[in-house]
Design a protein around this motif. Structure first.
Motif, mmCIF file in Angstrom:
data_model
loop_
_atom_site.group_PDB
_atom_site.id
_atom_site.type_symbol
_atom_site.label_atom_id
_atom_site.label_comp_id
_atom_site.label_asym_id
_atom_site.label_seq_id
_atom_site.Cartn_x
_atom_site.Cartn_y
_atom_site.Cartn_z
ATOM 1 N N PHE A 236 23.785 -93.688 27.588
ATOM 2 C CA PHE A 236 23.065 -94.918 27.227
ATOM 3 C C PHE A 236 23.806 -96.163 27.713
ATOM 4 N N HIS A 237 25.087 -96.232 27.431
ATOM 5 C CA HIS A 237 25.842 -97.438 27.760
ATOM 6 C C HIS A 237 26.140 -97.546 29.258
ATOM 7 N N LEU A 238 26.365 -96.420 29.925
ATOM 8 C CA LEU A 238 26.564 -96.490 31.372
ATOM 9 C C LEU A 238 25.266 -96.858 32.090
ATOM 10 N N PHE A 239 24.141 -96.389 31.570
ATOM 11 C CA PHE A 239 22.838 -96.789 32.110
ATOM 12 C C PHE A 239 22.659 -98.300 31.976
ATOM 13 N N ASN A 240 22.952 -98.835 30.793
ATOM 14 C CA ASN A 240 22.833 -100.283 30.574
ATOM 15 C C ASN A 240 23.781 -101.066 31.478
ATOM 16 N N SER A 241 24.988 -100.527 31.653
ATOM 17 C CA SER A 241 25.961 -101.209 32.497
ATOM 18 C C SER A 241 25.467 -101.279 33.944
ATOM 19 N N PHE A 242 24.921 -100.182 34.435
ATOM 20 C CA PHE A 242 24.465 -100.117 35.818
ATOM 21 C C PHE A 242 23.205 -100.937 36.047
ATOM 22 N N ILE A 243 22.275 -100.875 35.094
ATOM 23 C CA ILE A 243 20.976 -101.529 35.281
ATOM 24 C C ILE A 243 21.023 -103.018 34.947
ATOM 25 N N PHE A 244 21.695 -103.364 33.853
ATOM 26 C CA PHE A 244 21.611 -104.741 33.367
ATOM 27 C C PHE A 244 22.859 -105.578 33.638
ATOM 28 N N HIS A 245 23.940 -104.953 34.080
ATOM 29 C CA HIS A 245 25.166 -105.684 34.413
ATOM 30 C C HIS A 245 25.586 -106.609 33.269
ATOM 31 N N ILE A 246 25.864 -106.019 32.117
ATOM 32 C CA ILE A 246 26.160 -106.808 30.917
ATOM 33 C C ILE A 246 27.639 -106.776 30.565
ATOM 34 N N GLY A 247 28.468 -106.793 31.588
ATOM 35 C CA GLY A 247 29.894 -106.989 31.385
ATOM 36 C C GLY A 247 30.580 -105.856 30.644
ATOM 37 N N ILE A 248 31.455 -106.231 29.730
ATOM 38 C CA ILE A 248 32.318 -105.252 29.061
ATOM 39 C C ILE A 248 31.644 -104.564 27.892
ATOM 40 N N PHE A 249 30.489 -105.043 27.459
ATOM 41 C CA PHE A 249 29.923 -104.539 26.214
ATOM 42 C C PHE A 249 29.694 -103.026 26.198
ATOM 43 N N PRO A 250 29.136 -102.421 27.247
ATOM 44 C CA PRO A 250 28.936 -100.961 27.192
ATOM 45 C C PRO A 250 30.242 -100.192 26.975
ATOM 46 N N TYR A 251 31.311 -100.676 27.567
ATOM 47 C CA TYR A 251 32.597 -99.981 27.449
ATOM 48 C C TYR A 251 33.246 -100.270 26.091
ATOM 49 N N MET A 252 33.008 -101.471 25.580
ATOM 50 C CA MET A 252 33.456 -101.787 24.227
ATOM 51 C C MET A 252 32.741 -100.893 23.221
ATOM 52 N N SER A 253 31.454 -100.683 23.450
ATOM 53 C CA SER A 253 30.666 -99.843 22.538
ATOM 54 C C SER A 253 31.179 -98.410 22.534
ATOM 55 N N LEU A 254 31.559 -97.910 23.691
ATOM 56 C CA LEU A 254 32.122 -96.564 23.743
ATOM 57 C C LEU A 254 33.467 -96.510 23.029
ATOM 58 N N ALA A 255 34.239 -97.588 23.118
ATOM 59 C CA ALA A 255 35.533 -97.623 22.432
ATOM 60 C C ALA A 255 35.361 -97.598 20.913
ATOM 61 N N PHE A 256 34.228 -98.096 20.416
ATOM 62 C CA PHE A 256 33.981 -98.078 18.973
ATOM 63 C C PHE A 256 34.002 -96.666 18.396
ATOM 64 N N THR A 257 33.660 -95.677 19.235
ATOM 65 C CA THR A 257 33.573 -94.308 18.719
ATOM 66 C C THR A 257 34.923 -93.792 18.220
ATOM 67 N N LEU A 258 36.006 -94.464 18.596
ATOM 68 C CA LEU A 258 37.332 -94.071 18.094
ATOM 69 C C LEU A 258 37.380 -94.114 16.577
ATOM 70 N N PHE A 259 36.626 -95.018 15.976
ATOM 71 C CA PHE A 259 36.666 -95.182 14.524
ATOM 72 C C PHE A 259 35.816 -94.140 13.792
ATOM 73 N N PHE A 260 35.039 -93.366 14.522
ATOM 74 C CA PHE A 260 34.170 -92.364 13.900
ATOM 75 C C PHE A 260 34.788 -90.972 13.925
ATOM 76 N N TYR A 261 35.678 -90.725 14.879
ATOM 77 C CA TYR A 261 36.292 -89.405 14.975
ATOM 78 C C TYR A 261 37.441 -89.280 13.979
ATOM 79 N N PRO A 262 37.745 -88.040 13.546
ATOM 80 C CA PRO A 262 38.869 -87.837 12.625
ATOM 81 C C PRO A 262 40.156 -88.426 13.207
ATOM 82 N N LYS A 263 40.938 -89.041 12.347
ATOM 83 C CA LYS A 263 42.171 -89.682 12.803
ATOM 84 C C LYS A 263 43.150 -88.663 13.369
#
Length: 435
Positions: A236-263
């Motif tokens: 989803f986020h790589l598609f948005n990055s490629f199609i819409f060129h919205i800067g760092i947000f797609p990669y920031m969104s992927l980094a958020f997943t760190l908080f969902f996985y077990p520590k």
């Protein structure tokens, strides 16, 4: 609540997120220079459309905005390596917020989200491991953080994604009109340009977008769906990055997943040399009541802000009143035709403003929005008043939303030089239409 918020947990997700976050905000600042964004948005315009009430915030003269962004990039780099972390994250927060408020021609919900994340990162102990600060002062080192850090970021993300999903549930999105319009500008893309014009793609984007935004946070929280949700997020986020060129947000969104996985998983995979903190102790600081109150108030405000347009007369898609800071992402396209007439009552002279003499092509798009029209008129009023002329300004503006027929936006009988801007309620000079 104290036992939940202030239970100590391993800080591996926060430490790793700080490193990624610092790199991304440095890339955001230096990328704005490399792509010409600063030149187009802050240097070339004669003036900027600041947020109303922040007119005193204007770009630095000449080429000084380049220096401004170079400094921002350096502070981001220092955040990444954890050097004088607190000073640099606060400095970036102030500088980024100032730029956000000084121009809204390039308004993007992601810019606002970055402000919220910068504030979050300013108050969390993200520099207590794998940082220069720890090397300089070993007493700072620790392997834990309070549990409220995880709760705070997940709650904030849930608010963002949920409102983004709900906002899409309206006719022009559900019938794929908006995705179709968004994809029309991508027809020249290599390999995928023609594919993006297909009707089934438009409907897929429409309904996948609703479901993704609505379900991604719950899916990441549930162990059984977490990995699937992560891989869907990557697509989803790589598609948005490629199609819409919205800067760092797609990669920031992927980094958020760190908080969902077990520590334990984050620690084992990415910070193997770091001892894992597995104690179950609760340590609340002396200011825990104030901090708890801040978290509650913060989340309540975040929950309430996107609702405000429901209490303002008119359709927010048309009036834009209550649109910003509401996670209404890529929901509409607008085009406009605007004539601005200046009348000098002292000599009865009348003439029309040449918009290109004042505004760049991108800035002219702001005239499809009531606040943009109002601000431009106030700018014209100030210019003529400085010459001793007390003028009247009348606007004939016709706007099309999502390819629909053009309709008048501004009351043509209203002297916009005397119009007032209402921050909280509907402005009467913005015409409403019943479909």
């Amino acid at each position: 609540m104290k036992n939940i918020l202030f239970k100590r947990v391993d800080n591996s997700p926060l430490i790793l997120f700080r490193i990624i976050f610092g790199f991304l905000i440095a890339a955001e600042a230096w990328g704005a220079i490399a792509t010409g964004w600063i030149k187009r948005t802050l240097i070339e315009p004669e003036f900027t459309f600041s947020f109303i009430g922040f007119d005193f915030l204007q770009p630095l003269p000449g080429d000084w905005m380049y220096a401004y962004y170079i400094i921002m990039g350096l502070t981001g780099l220092f955040v990444m390596i954890g050097y004088k972390y607190r000073l640099n994250i606060i400095l970036y927060t102030v500088m980024w917020t100032a730029v956000y408020l000084m121009q809204k021609t390039s308004y993007n919900n992601h810019y606002y989200l970055l402000i919220l994340l910068l504030i979050f990162m300013s108050i969390v102990p993200a520099h207590r491991y794998k940082s220069v600060d720890v090397k300089l002062n070993p007493k700072l080192k620790c392997h834990h953080m309070p549990n409220w850090v995880i709760i705070f970021i997940i709650a904030q993300l849930w608010i963002v994604y949920t409102y983004a999903s709900v906002a899409k549930i309206y006719p022009d999105w559900l019938d794929a009109t908006v995705p179709k319009l968004l994809m029309q500008g991508k027809s020249h893309f290599y390999l995928v340009g023609e594919l993006l014009q297909q009707s089934w793609i438009h409907y897929s984007i429409a309904y996948f977008g609703i479901l993704f935004d609505l379900l991604i946070v719950p899916a990441l929280l549930w162990k059984k769906t977490r990995n699937l949700a992560f891989f869907i997020s990557v697509f989803f986020h790589l598609f948005n990055s490629f199609i819409f060129h919205i800067g760092i947000f797609p990669y920031m969104s992927l980094a958020f997943t760190l908080f969902f996985y077990p520590k334990e998983f984050i620690n084992r995979k990415f910070l193997k040399s770091k001892p894992f903190y597995d104690k179950a102790d609760v340590v609340a600081p002396n200011y825990h009541k104030s901090l708890t109150g801040f978290i509650i108030i913060w989340l309540c405000i975040q929950f309430a802000l996107p609702l405000r347009h429901w209490f303002i007369e008119g359709d927010v898609l048309w009036t834009e009143e209550g649109h910003r800071m509401s996670w209404r992402m890529m929901l509409r396209t607008k085009s406009s035709s605007t004539l601005i007439k200046i009348v000098n009552p002292d000599n009865n002279k009348t003439f029309y403003v040449q918009k290109k003499d004042y505004l760049t092509k991108k800035q002219q798009r702001m005239l499809a929005k009531p606040d943009g029209v109002w601000q431009f008129c106030q700018r014209l009023k100030e210019e003529y008043q400085s010459k001793g002329d007390d003028i009247e300004i009348y606007v004939r503006s016709r706007v099309s939303v999502n390819g629909k027929p053009y309709k008048p936006l501004i009351d043509p009988k209203q002297n916009m030089a005397q119009a007032k801007w209402d921050y909280f309620f509907h402005n009467d000079w913005v015409l409403l239409h019943k479909d």
